[in-house]
Motif scaffolding. Structure first.
Motif, mmCIF file in Angstrom:
data_model
loop_
_atom_site.group_PDB
_atom_site.id
_atom_site.type_symbol
_atom_site.label_atom_id
_atom_site.label_comp_id
_atom_site.label_asym_id
_atom_site.label_seq_id
_atom_site.Cartn_x
_atom_site.Cartn_y
_atom_site.Cartn_z
ATOM 1 N N UNK A 54 0.835 -1.206 0.000
ATOM 2 C CA UNK A 54 0.000 0.000 0.000
ATOM 3 C C UNK A 54 0.872 1.259 0.000
ATOM 4 N N UNK A 55 1.988 1.214 0.698
ATOM 5 C CA UNK A 55 2.913 2.355 0.711
ATOM 6 C C UNK A 55 3.528 2.572 -0.674
ATOM 7 N N UNK A 56 3.842 1.485 -1.351
ATOM 8 C CA UNK A 56 4.358 1.588 -2.723
ATOM 9 C C UNK A 56 3.303 2.201 -3.648
ATOM 10 N N UNK A 57 2.049 1.777 -3.475
ATOM 11 C CA UNK A 57 0.975 2.337 -4.304
ATOM 12 C C UNK A 57 0.871 3.849 -4.106
ATOM 13 N N UNK A 58 0.959 4.267 -2.856
ATOM 14 C CA UNK A 58 0.880 5.705 -2.569
ATOM 15 C C UNK A 58 2.089 6.436 -3.143
ATOM 16 N N UNK A 59 3.271 5.912 -2.901
ATOM 17 C CA UNK A 59 4.510 6.580 -3.321
ATOM 18 C C UNK A 59 4.634 6.672 -4.841
ATOM 19 N N UNK A 60 4.186 5.637 -5.538
ATOM 20 C CA UNK A 60 4.365 5.578 -6.986
ATOM 21 C C UNK A 60 3.053 5.764 -7.755
ATOM 22 N N UNK A 61 2.084 6.426 -7.102
ATOM 23 C CA UNK A 61 0.807 6.763 -7.755
ATOM 24 C C UNK A 61 0.188 5.546 -8.438
ATOM 25 N N UNK A 62 0.039 4.479 -7.648
ATOM 26 C CA UNK A 62 -0.576 3.240 -8.133
ATOM 27 C C UNK A 62 0.209 2.641 -9.307
ATOM 28 N N UNK A 63 1.498 2.878 -9.313
ATOM 29 C CA UNK A 63 2.394 2.373 -10.364
ATOM 30 C C UNK A 63 1.983 2.883 -11.747
ATOM 31 N N UNK A 64 1.601 4.137 -11.784
ATOM 32 C CA UNK A 64 1.343 4.799 -13.062
ATOM 33 C C UNK A 64 2.691 4.877 -13.797
ATOM 34 N N UNK A 65 2.755 4.254 -14.925
ATOM 35 C CA UNK A 65 4.033 4.093 -15.620
ATOM 36 C C UNK A 65 4.627 5.441 -16.028
ATOM 37 N N UNK A 66 3.827 6.308 -16.613
ATOM 38 C CA UNK A 66 4.350 7.613 -17.044
ATOM 39 C C UNK A 66 4.770 8.463 -15.846
ATOM 40 N N UNK A 67 3.996 8.414 -14.768
ATOM 41 C CA UNK A 67 4.376 9.146 -13.559
ATOM 42 C C UNK A 67 5.729 8.646 -13.045
ATOM 43 N N UNK A 68 5.863 7.328 -12.958
ATOM 44 C CA UNK A 68 7.114 6.755 -12.445
ATOM 45 C C UNK A 68 8.296 7.102 -13.344
ATOM 46 N N UNK A 69 8.071 7.130 -14.645
ATOM 47 C CA UNK A 69 9.141 7.472 -15.587
ATOM 48 C C UNK A 69 9.594 8.919 -15.418
ATOM 49 N N UNK A 70 8.708 9.772 -14.922
ATOM 50 C CA UNK A 70 9.027 11.194 -14.798
ATOM 51 C C UNK A 70 9.642 11.575 -13.452
#
Length: 187
Positions: A54-70
């Motif tokens: 759940x902490x990973x989901x919060x930190x990485x915006x539910x593993x939004x790929x484009x968000x994580x890439x940025x």
């Protein structure tokens, strides 16, 4: 009712086993999430990773790929310091790195799912393990996929990690044959 014994340590593990592990998924966001979490597990137990999911989901915006890439280096340091994730900076950096590489794979293959599932001809392998000690930690196929992913630039994708990923996303059915999930997952 028999379940794969690794799932019996607590309710979180049992729920993951019963409702998620081994169910085939071709959703790129979910595949990215599982690749990220399996990479985070390297050297640790899956129970630790699940307890922090759940902490990973919060930190990485539910593993939004484009968000994580940025994400920037500062963003990743803030995630390390302010979220209940595994504090290994290289593992956190691999989420950003792998998101960037995954976006390139999507451009080339149409989707990450199309690429990764091509290794099993888009049909899960149905293993028939009678006991859990028969289940391998890695296979020739996971080694082949690992090499190709590394060549493309992915990080934390060794052959053991990739085999765990394959199990998680249903590319292989590694529930033992007397597990309550073996037949439902195999359909």
């Amino acid at each position: 009712m028999y379940r794969c014994s690794w799932s019996n340590s607590n309710q979180l593990m049992q729920t993951y086993h019963d409702k998620e592990w081994g169910i085939p998924s071709k959703d790129d966001r979910y595949l990215f999430e599982m690749l990220s979490l399996e990479g985070a597990q390297a050297g640790l137990s899956w129970q630790i990773v699940l307890s922090k999911r759940a902490n990973y989901h919060e930190a990485f915006h539910n593993f939004d790929i484009e968000y994580c890439a940025s994400l920037t280096d500062a963003d990743l340091l803030a995630i390390k310091e302010n979220h209940g994730v595994i504090k290994h900076l290289a593992k956190l950096q691999s989420v950003r790195n792998n998101a960037r590489v995954l976006l390139e794979v999507q451009k080339t293959y149409g989707s990450f799912a199309a690429y990764i599932w091509s290794y099993v001809d888009h049909i899960p392998y149905q293993n028939e393990w009678q006991s859990e000690d028969q289940v391998p930690a890695q296979t020739e196929l996971s080694s082949q996929i690992s090499k190709d992913l590394k060549k493309k630039g992915f990080k934390f994708v060794g052959p053991v990690t990739i085999y765990s990923f394959m199990q998680a996303v249903g590319m292989v059915n590694d529930h033992v044959t007397n597990c309550i999930c073996y037949e439902p997952v195999g359909k």
